[in-house]
Motif scaffolding. Structure first.
Motif, PDB file in Angstrom:
ATOM      1  N   ALA A 208       0.407   2.762 -16.565  1.00 28.87           N
ATOM      2  CA  ALA A 208       0.876   2.553 -17.880  1.00 28.87           C
ATOM      3  C   ALA A 208       0.493   3.370 -18.811  1.00 28.87           C
ATOM      4  N   GLU A 209       1.227   3.561 -19.855  1.00 32.76           N
ATOM      5  CA  GLU A 209       0.739   3.708 -20.729  1.00 32.76           C
ATOM      6  C   GLU A 209      -0.672   3.483 -21.763  1.00 32.76           C
ATOM      7  N   ASP A 210      -0.794   1.930 -21.301  1.00 27.31           N
ATOM      8  CA  ASP A 210      -2.047   1.363 -21.935  1.00 27.31           C
ATOM      9  C   ASP A 210      -3.318   2.285 -21.348  1.00 27.31           C
ATOM     10  N   GLY A 211      -3.247   2.754 -20.272  1.00 28.27           N
ATOM     11  CA  GLY A 211      -4.119   3.116 -19.318  1.00 28.27           C
ATOM     12  C   GLY A 211      -4.646   2.165 -18.206  1.00 28.27           C
ATOM     13  N   ALA A 212      -4.400   0.726 -18.249  1.00 29.30           N
ATOM     14  CA  ALA A 212      -5.788   0.585 -18.262  1.00 29.30           C
ATOM     15  C   ALA A 212      -5.195  -0.538 -17.440  1.00 29.30           C
ATOM     16  N   THR A 213      -3.179  -0.885 -17.354  1.00 34.08           N
ATOM     17  CA  THR A 213      -2.671  -0.947 -16.217  1.00 34.08           C
ATOM     18  C   THR A 213      -1.449  -0.762 -14.692  1.00 34.08           C
ATOM     19  N   ILE A 214      -0.991  -1.186 -13.917  1.00 31.19           N
ATOM     20  CA  ILE A 214       0.016  -0.545 -13.704  1.00 31.19           C
ATOM     21  C   ILE A 214       1.357  -0.694 -14.000  1.00 31.19           C
ATOM     22  N   LYS A 215       2.277   0.545 -14.262  1.00 34.82           N
ATOM     23  CA  LYS A 215       3.786  -0.437 -14.024  1.00 34.82           C
ATOM     24  C   LYS A 215       4.363  -0.639 -12.887  1.00 34.82           C
ATOM     25  N   THR A 216       5.174  -1.985 -13.202  1.00 31.99           N
ATOM     26  CA  THR A 216       5.137  -2.203 -11.514  1.00 31.99           C
ATOM     27  C   THR A 216       6.869  -3.290 -11.435  1.00 31.99           C
ATOM     28  N   GLU A 217       7.269  -1.950 -11.923  1.00 36.55           N
ATOM     29  CA  GLU A 217       8.581  -2.185 -12.209  1.00 36.55           C
ATOM     30  C   GLU A 217       9.870  -1.506 -10.836  1.00 36.55           C
ATOM     31  N   ASP A 218       8.635  -0.397 -10.409  1.00 38.30           N
ATOM     32  CA  ASP A 218       9.656   0.422  -9.226  1.00 38.30           C
ATOM     33  C   ASP A 218       8.155  -0.285  -8.078  1.00 38.30           C
ATOM     34  N   VAL A 219       6.959  -1.086  -7.631  1.00 38.86           N
ATOM     35  CA  VAL A 219       6.695  -1.345  -7.362  1.00 38.86           C
ATOM     36  C   VAL A 219       6.973  -2.114  -5.704  1.00 38.86           C
ATOM     37  N   ASN A 220       6.706  -2.092  -4.011  1.00 37.65           N
ATOM     38  CA  ASN A 220       6.836  -2.908  -3.368  1.00 37.65           C
ATOM     39  C   ASN A 220       5.940  -4.749  -3.513  1.00 37.65           C
ATOM     40  N   TRP A 221       6.543  -5.452  -3.279  1.00 37.57           N
ATOM     41  CA  TRP A 221       5.487  -6.402  -3.324  1.00 37.57           C
ATOM     42  C   TRP A 221       5.693  -7.239  -2.335  1.00 37.57           C
ATOM     43  N   ILE A 222       4.193  -7.119  -1.809  1.00 36.48           N
ATOM     44  CA  ILE A 222       3.855  -8.294  -0.275  1.00 36.48           C
ATOM     45  C   ILE A 222       2.794  -9.488  -0.820  1.00 36.48           C
ATOM     46  N   ILE A 223       2.803  -9.946   0.910  1.00 37.52           N
ATOM     47  CA  ILE A 223       1.039 -11.128   0.715  1.00 37.52           C
ATOM     48  C   ILE A 223       0.215  -9.777   0.859  1.00 37.52           C
ATOM     49  N   SER A 224      -1.012 -10.161  -0.071  1.00 36.15           N
ATOM     50  CA  SER A 224      -2.328  -9.443   0.345  1.00 36.15           C
ATOM     51  C   SER A 224      -2.830  -9.235   1.748  1.00 36.15           C
ATOM     52  N   PRO A 225      -2.705  -8.541   2.094  1.00 37.22           N
ATOM     53  CA  PRO A 225      -2.955  -8.477   3.971  1.00 37.22           C
ATOM     54  C   PRO A 225      -3.702  -9.850   4.345  1.00 37.22           C
TER      55      PRO A 225
ATOM     56  N   THR B 100       0.839  -1.067   0.037  1.00 35.55           N
ATOM     57  CA  THR B 100      -0.387  -0.148  -0.296  1.00 35.55           C
ATOM     58  C   THR B 100       0.461   1.260   0.253  1.00 35.55           C
ATOM     59  N   GLU B 101       1.881   0.986   0.578  1.00 38.97           N
ATOM     60  CA  GLU B 101       3.412   1.888   0.179  1.00 38.97           C
ATOM     61  C   GLU B 101       3.307   2.445  -1.037  1.00 38.97           C
ATOM     62  N   SER B 102       3.258   1.973  -2.077  1.00 38.60           N
ATOM     63  CA  SER B 102       4.270   1.481  -3.168  1.00 38.60           C
ATOM     64  C   SER B 102       3.633   2.760  -4.256  1.00 38.60           C
ATOM     65  N   LEU B 103       3.780   3.833  -4.511  1.00 38.55           N
ATOM     66  CA  LEU B 103       3.843   4.941  -5.244  1.00 38.55           C
ATOM     67  C   LEU B 103       3.191   4.311  -6.781  1.00 38.55           C
ATOM     68  N   VAL B 104       2.010   4.397  -6.819  1.00 39.69           N
ATOM     69  CA  VAL B 104       1.789   3.447  -8.623  1.00 39.69           C
ATOM     70  C   VAL B 104       0.839   4.501  -9.275  1.00 39.69           C
ATOM     71  N   THR B 105       1.487   3.772 -10.100  1.00 35.99           N
ATOM     72  CA  THR B 105       1.343   4.486 -11.949  1.00 35.99           C
ATOM     73  C   THR B 105       0.318   3.799 -12.987  1.00 35.99           C
TER      74      THR B 105
ATOM     75  N   ARG C  58     -12.630  -7.906 -18.517  1.00 37.27           N
ATOM     76  CA  ARG C  58     -11.732  -7.131 -19.391  1.00 37.27           C
ATOM     77  C   ARG C  58     -11.942  -5.343 -18.584  1.00 37.27           C
ATOM     78  N   VAL C  59     -10.733  -4.127 -18.132  1.00 36.00           N
ATOM     79  CA  VAL C  59     -10.440  -3.605 -17.562  1.00 36.00           C
ATOM     80  C   VAL C  59      -9.832  -2.812 -18.826  1.00 36.00           C
ATOM     81  N   THR C  60     -10.703  -1.825 -18.904  1.00 41.52           N
ATOM     82  CA  THR C  60     -10.224  -0.359 -20.077  1.00 41.52           C
ATOM     83  C   THR C  60      -9.392   0.557 -19.618  1.00 41.52           C
ATOM     84  N   ALA C  61      -9.939   1.698 -18.117  1.00 41.52           N
ATOM     85  CA  ALA C  61      -9.622   1.933 -17.658  1.00 41.52           C
ATOM     86  C   ALA C  61      -8.792   2.037 -16.380  1.00 41.52           C
ATOM     87  N   LEU C  62      -7.843   2.453 -16.448  1.00 40.61           N
ATOM     88  CA  LEU C  62      -7.942   2.806 -14.530  1.00 40.61           C
ATOM     89  C   LEU C  62      -7.816   4.441 -14.606  1.00 40.61           C
ATOM     90  N   LYS C  63      -8.172   5.129 -13.712  1.00 41.13           N
ATOM     91  CA  LYS C  63      -7.808   6.647 -13.266  1.00 41.13           C
ATOM     92  C   LYS C  63      -7.473   6.428 -11.482  1.00 41.13           C
TER      93      LYS C  63
END
Ligand SMILES: Cc1cc2nc3c(=O)[nH]c(=O)nc-3n(C[C@H](O)[C@H](O)[C@H](O)COP(=O)(O)OP(=O)(O)OC[C@H]3O[C@@H](n4cnc5c(N)ncnc54)[C@H](O)[C@@H]3O)c2cc1C
Lengths: 260, 555
Positions: A20-37, A13-18, A221-226
């Motif tokens: 991605a270019e496609d507008g429907a997924t998130i960029k995962t490269e700089d994310v910290n990963w955890i087990i879903s609480p 949850t601390e990860s800064l989520v941005t 299908r996810v068409t957009a994330l905002k």
């Protein structure tokens, strides 16, 4: 008792989520990963049940190579073995697709009890646990805050608006977790060492009897994330005494925030 | 309550997952393989992952890396960019004057721009593949002594699952006693265990006091059209504004490729003005017209802060004890004029590893054989490099114009200068009383949009720092009343300014209208400025529960 925990690795949850270019997924490269609480509650509850009645705890996950880290953490907490369904065709799955995969994997292993998080905190879908139960044709109780294991049955306390309900179901069954169920243990240092030697199996869709082609067309299908609206800074109400402050607060809540 | 601590034995234990310990662990495994030794090696890191607490500039001098892993390029070493040209500026309030020359130690053309956080993550995979047991999320909380307390035998990890009052919760997990034949301490600048060992075993006797800088750094994502790309220089150092001429410090801007820029500001903690606020200086630096131009339209992706051990050669403590070696920034391994420590940290770790293999082969892990580490350091380029800049930080700390005279003479005499050694002064002793300096009019002088100009608390958010609230404070203020009775009137509570995470606040009690110190330890960036700069040495920084703190990815 054979217990299977359904577990997903998610961005912390601390990860800064941005987005991605496609507008429907998130960029995962700089994310910290955890087990879903909520899945962490599931792991803890599974370990407690095993400690009480014996048996084994298997962690089952669908995800990429990286997800092995989350499974290893659960093994370090004390689970016995892990299974990762790791197939490029499974990446784009919707909730129902993921549930079909998990159910297919479960059909190949013994289980008396399946525990899942009520939802994964990334997609917030709330679908996977109940859908797995449906595909396996077993009972399902959601949002459990307490369980008591009987002889071939389980009694679950479940939250509902304004109270709790007590439900019973025969095993095998599936339940999903709610905050308050337990306080998950830490992965201990000896646990981390032992986890390295515990079995962790990778499976493809073909290994669990599914055809990759069936997963090429998700039903949803996810068409957009905002992103949420920009946080604006808090405002301090300046006044000499508490009474004036409170009056000003009420006024602002009423007139500006329009919440009361 | 008495807690029992399980114990596990290793041959070698590394404390800290920075470049010093990781390079040391890799070298150790390489040598063990060559010699057919079967070693059990562990490394603990307080961050949730390797790199989570790692922040640096960073320009990497690749000398040590090339010695350690000659095929580093084939192994996919994460290099952000290569320095194409250097520039050195002096800033006045409005102007930037480019200096016609760059001091030799700061010429970086051909060196690498890296994210040390990423770089250490890469090193850790190599170490793990060589068989090092890496335990992330475990903080060393206590040093274990044996043999009548003369010998270091390992480290105890911190308990987990304590509530605010220090009582165990349902998920309490007692710390583990990690025993080792040799323990290597590489906690970085101002190690919390290092400090206790130093005092107990007199490691600092006969040395100049260690001195530090606090650095605040950001990675900024620039818009596609930006001034910086066209600027043509990706390694820029800047002195002058907004710092007064008396206080050493300055800024850096490094290009990371992909439209990303590393920007940071360092301030020497020997500063005298109690009103100084390193974070405010960083903001003012970013608002200087020259800098503002380069970062225009950008968005801060990540922010963090950390201290640097900046005293150099004469501040290096004794490097060994019975059963222990000290490496990297924890042992003041730094080249002050070059502003670099990564390669020295790595090399010191590697020399420690060589010493350990020898000692284990000889079955002698006392100071008799471990002291060979100091000789190895002195026989290597570490000494040559550090010795040349041995009086540099001290010269900068002097007043005007003396500092320029010192620097000029040092330049001509290979570092010897007018006086050798020039003394350092402990950073906690340098503050002048608040009334001797004009108090700044108001606190926050810079308007923050929290996108490009971010305030302290947004900075904490952008460091992804997380601490569980219901645990004992890991920041120990020994006498909170002293803060009010003496520090507030004398120095105006400098902790409220020097801490870049706003951990310290002086607030007025609702009932008695009296000022008191309020701590927000969950904001802590683990930079350790408070432990160093507090004028009454009233603050001790200890590790919080393992796995907490910043979650750096790019710094
Ligand atoms: C803003 C800034 C810019 C810099 N720029 C440059 C540059 O451009 N080039 C350069 O060469 N150098 C630069 N440096 C210096 C460089 O970063 C250091 O010299 C280097 O990081 C030292 O490495 P280390 O391994 O000794 O310590 P660190 O990198 O500090 O690593 C120590 C690790 O140990 C962990 N740790 C600490 N205590 C414990 C404990 N008790 N238990 C468990 N784990 C613990 C920490 O979490 C950390 O991960 C810069 C530093 C800063 C702050």
């Amino acid at each position: 008792m054979e217990i299977v925990v359904l577990l997903k690795q998610v961005p912390s949850t601390e990860s800064l989520v941005t987005i991605a270019e496609d507008g429907a997924t998130i960029k995962t490269e700089d994310v910290n990963w955890i087990i879903s609480p909520y899945d962490e509650f599931a792991v803890e509850e599974a370990l407690r049940i095993r400690e009480a009645v014996g048996g084994s705890v298997t962690i089952l996950s669908v995800g990429p190579d990286k997800a092995t880290e989350a499974i290893r953490t659960a093994l370090a907490m004390g689970a016995d073995k892990g299974v990762l369904v790791n197939d490029p065709a499974a990446v784009e799955c919707d909730g129902l697709g993921t549930a079909r995969i998990l159910a297919a994997a479960l059909k190949q292993m013994p289980y008396d009890l399946v525990i899942a998080g009520q939802r994964a905190v990334d997609d917030e879908n709330f679908q996977v646990g109940p859908a797995v139960a449906e595909f396996l044709d077993i009972p399902c109780i959601t949002l459990v805050i307490k369980e008591e294991m009987g002889d071939g049955v389980i009694r679950c306390h479940r939250t509902m608006e304004g109270g709790t309900a007590v439900l019973e179901a025969p095993l095998p069954m599936l339940f999903t977790t709610q905050r308050g169920l337990n306080e998950p243990r830490y992965a201990s240092l000896p646990g981390v060492m032992k986890a390295k030697r515990k079995p962790l199996e990778n499976k493809t869709l073909a290994d669990i009897g599914l055809a990759a082609a069936d997963f090429s067309q998700p039903l949803v299908r996810v068409t957009a994330l905002k992103p949420p609206p920009q946080r604006s800074g808090g405002r301090m109400i300046e006044a000499d005494d508490a009474q004036t402050k409170a009056a000003e607060l009420v006024k602002l809540l009423h007139e500006e925030a329009k919440v009361i | 309550m008495t807690t029992t601590h399980e114990s596990i034995a290793f041959d070698v234990l590394f404390v800290g997952g920075g470049p010093a310990c990781l390079a040391g662990a890799i070298r150790l495994m390489q040598l063990a393989r060559q010699k057919g030794l079967d070693l059990e090696v562990a490394l603990i890191e307080k961050g949730a992952d390797i790199g989570a607490h790692i922040i640096s500039g960073a320009i990497l001098n690749p000398t040590a890396l090339k010695e350690l892993l000659p095929d580093y390029l084939e192994r996919g070493c994460p290099i952000e960019a290569q320095v194409n040209a250097d520039a050195f500026y002096f800033l006045t309030r409005k102007k930037a004057l480019r200096l016609p020359f760059i001091p030799a130690p700061m010429r970086n053309r051909g060196a690498y721009v890296i994210s040390l956080s990423r770089f250490t993550r890469w090193l850790s995979k190599i170490a793990e593949n060589l068989g090092v047991n890496i335990f992330t999320g475990f903080a060393g909380s206590e040093v274990l002594y044996g043999n009548g307390a003369a010998r270091i035998v390992g480290v105890r990890t911190g308990d987990k699952g304590l509530d605010k009052a220090g009582a165990p919760k349902s998920n309490f997990e007692a710390g583990i006693d990690l025993h080792a034949k040799v323990t290597v301490f590489g906690e970085g600048a101002r190690g919390s265990l290092m400090k206790t060992i130093g005092n107990r075993l007199n490691l600092y006797a006969g040395r100049q006091p260690e001195v530090f800088e606090t650095g605040i750094k950001e990675v900024i994502q620039l818009p596609t059209e930006n001034m910086f790309e066209d600027f043509g220089v990706n390694d820029i150092h800047l002195m002058g504004y907004p710092l007064d001429i008396e206080t050493p410090g300055g800024g850096f801007i490094y290009g990371m490729g992909q439209g990303r820029m590393a920007i940071g500001y360092l301030v020497a903690l020997g500063y005298k003005n109690p009103w100084l606020d390193p974070y405010e200086l960083f903001l003012a630096f970013k608002q200087h017209p020259f800098v503002a131009h380069l970062i225009a339209g950008g968005r801060v992706l990540e922010q963090g802060a950390r201290t640097v051990s900046a005293g150099g050669y004469y501040t290096v403590p004794r490097l060994y004890a019975d059963g222990a070696l000290f490496v990297g920034a924890a042992a003041a391994m730094h080249n002050p004029p070059a502003l670099k420590g990564i390669h020295l940290a790595m090399k010191s770790g590697m020399l420690a590893a060589e010493t350990i293999v020898d000692a284990l082969e000889k079955q002698d892990i006392t100071t008799r054989s471990l002291s060979a580490y100091r000789r190895r350091v002195d026989d290597s380029w570490v000494k040559t490099e550090m010795f040349a800049g041995r009086n540099f930080a001290q010269a900068l700390a002097a007043g005007v114009p003396l500092k320029f005279i010192h620097l000029a003479v040092q330049q001509l005499t290979g570092g010897r200068g007018l006086r050798d050694p020039l003394p350092t002064h402990s950073d906690h002793t340098t503050l002048r009383p608040a009334k001797s300096r004009p108090a700044p009019a108001a606190k926050a002088t810079v308007a923050c949009d929290n996108t490009l100009m971010v305030d302290k608390l947004t900075g904490v958010y952008l460091s992804k720092t997380k601490h569980r609230e219901d645990q004992p404070s890991h920041i120990q203020v020994h006498d909170p009343q002293l803060c009010i009775d003496r520090c507030l009137p004398t120095y105006g509570s400098p902790c409220t300014r020097f801490c870049p995470g706003e951990v310290y606040e002086i607030v007025t009690g609702e009932k008695d209208a009296q000022p008191y110190l309020k701590l927000n330890p969950s904001n802590c960036l683990h930079c350790k400025t408070c432990d160093i700069k507090d004028p009454f040495e009233n603050v001790t920084w200890t590790c919080p529960e393992g796995g907490e703190g910043p979650g750096y990815k790019l710094l």
